[in-house]
Motif scaffolding. Structure first.
Motif: not given
Length: 322
Positions: A78-82
């Protein structure tokens, strides 16, 4: 007491964010700094790159200074930023591009579009859903209009309505809101806009566009100021704010003390401005310019200074000019 969450992230984030933190400490020794660990390194240690407790910690801070994170090409990662953008509803991404004779603010919708996070992946086909909503568009264009009203009063709407139905909705909502606000505006297809912005940067003030177009356009525009190593950004919501350099984690140069910390320092400048310390923000920008004019530059700018050495020089100028 003002609390700043410090997220170094991965790669060169461990080098440039401590420099930016030191700049903040030089101006505001009373600030409390809250380290929060997220990213690929966190995933390697714990199996989770960003858990609920990290999100909760970020929510306790008055502002967040964020380094770059590595996002590996794994479908179950999972993208941390998103995740952070959605959890904190940081819907407005602001990317200033300032140089000799031009001052551009690119306003990028930050929570939907092609980065909606709604995806499917199989052996022969992968699908990402591009989401453009009335609510998301109205609030991003209203943010852009407010910025334009505070500046020279000119707004450009970037879209691809000649191809994408979702951009027809985006364009129509933006133009309607701009007319209602009585602001001067025009709209351009995003590919033509990218070229014209490079050729005639002084013609632009505030540019508003969708998520992925804003991501690409702001990276392209960084050419005008010397590259991604100098480009800061802010992620703003109604309750929370996160500030980060535009560049990535650059694992190929991590740990070598050669990364340019200017983008991280300028992200701290945007943080100071957000917290109301416009004088401090101005002092840091002047210090950066002074250090560069003294010939102290990192390798990407043709110099020999290391990451820490450049930061130390900026801090010396800040303390000298008290």
């Amino acid at each position: 007491m003002t609390t700043i969450a410090i997220v170094e992230g991965d790669g060169i984030g461990h080098e440039v964010i401590p420099v930016a933190r030191s700049v903040l400490e030089a101006l505001h020794p009373a600030y409390e700094f809250l380290p929060v660990d997220v990213g690929y390194g966190m995933w390697e240690r714990t199996g989770c790159p960003c858990a609920d407790k990290e999100i909760d910690a970020l929510k306790t801070a008055d502002a967040i200074l964020f380094g770059a994170v590595t996002t590996p090409p794994m479908k179950d990662y999972q993208s941390v930023v998103l995740r952070i953008r959605k959890a904190l509803d940081l819907y407005a991404n602001l990317r200033p591009v300032q140089g000799d004779g031009f001052d551009i603010m690119i306003v990028r919708e930050n929570t939907e579009g092609l980065y909606s996070g709604i995806e499917e992946s199989g052996p022969d086909r992968a699908t990402t859903l591009r989401v453009v909503t009335r609510k998301g568009t109205e609030r991003i264009v209203r943010s852009a209009i407010r910025l334009a009203q505070q500046r020279s009063g000119r707004l450009t709407i970037g879209h691809k309505a000649n191809v994408l139905k979702s951009d027809v909705l985006f364009r129509d909502i933006c133009t309607s809101e701009a007319r209602s606000a009585g602001i001067t505006f025009n709209d351009k297809y995003i590919d033509a806009l990218a070229l014209d912005l490079l050729q005639h940067p002084a013609a632009y003030d505030v540019v508003v566009t969708t998520n992925i177009f804003g991501d690409i356009l702001s990276d392209v525009a960084s050419y005008l100021v010397g590259g991604l190593g100098l480009a800061p950004s802010a992620n703003i919501g109604d309750r929370y704010a996160l500030f980060e350099p535009v560049h990535g984690s650059a694992p190929d140069i991590a740990g070598r003390n050669i990364a340019n910390p200017i983008a991280a320092i300028r992200s701290a400048v945007m943080l100071l401005d957000y917290l109301g310390d416009k004088d401090g923000a101005c002092r840091v920008e002047i210090a950066i310019g002074t250090v560069i004019s003294q010939g102290i530059r990192t390798r990407d700018l043709g110099g020999l200074a290391g990451t820490r050495e450049f930061g130390d020089a900026v801090i010396r100028v800040i303390r000298k000019n008290r």
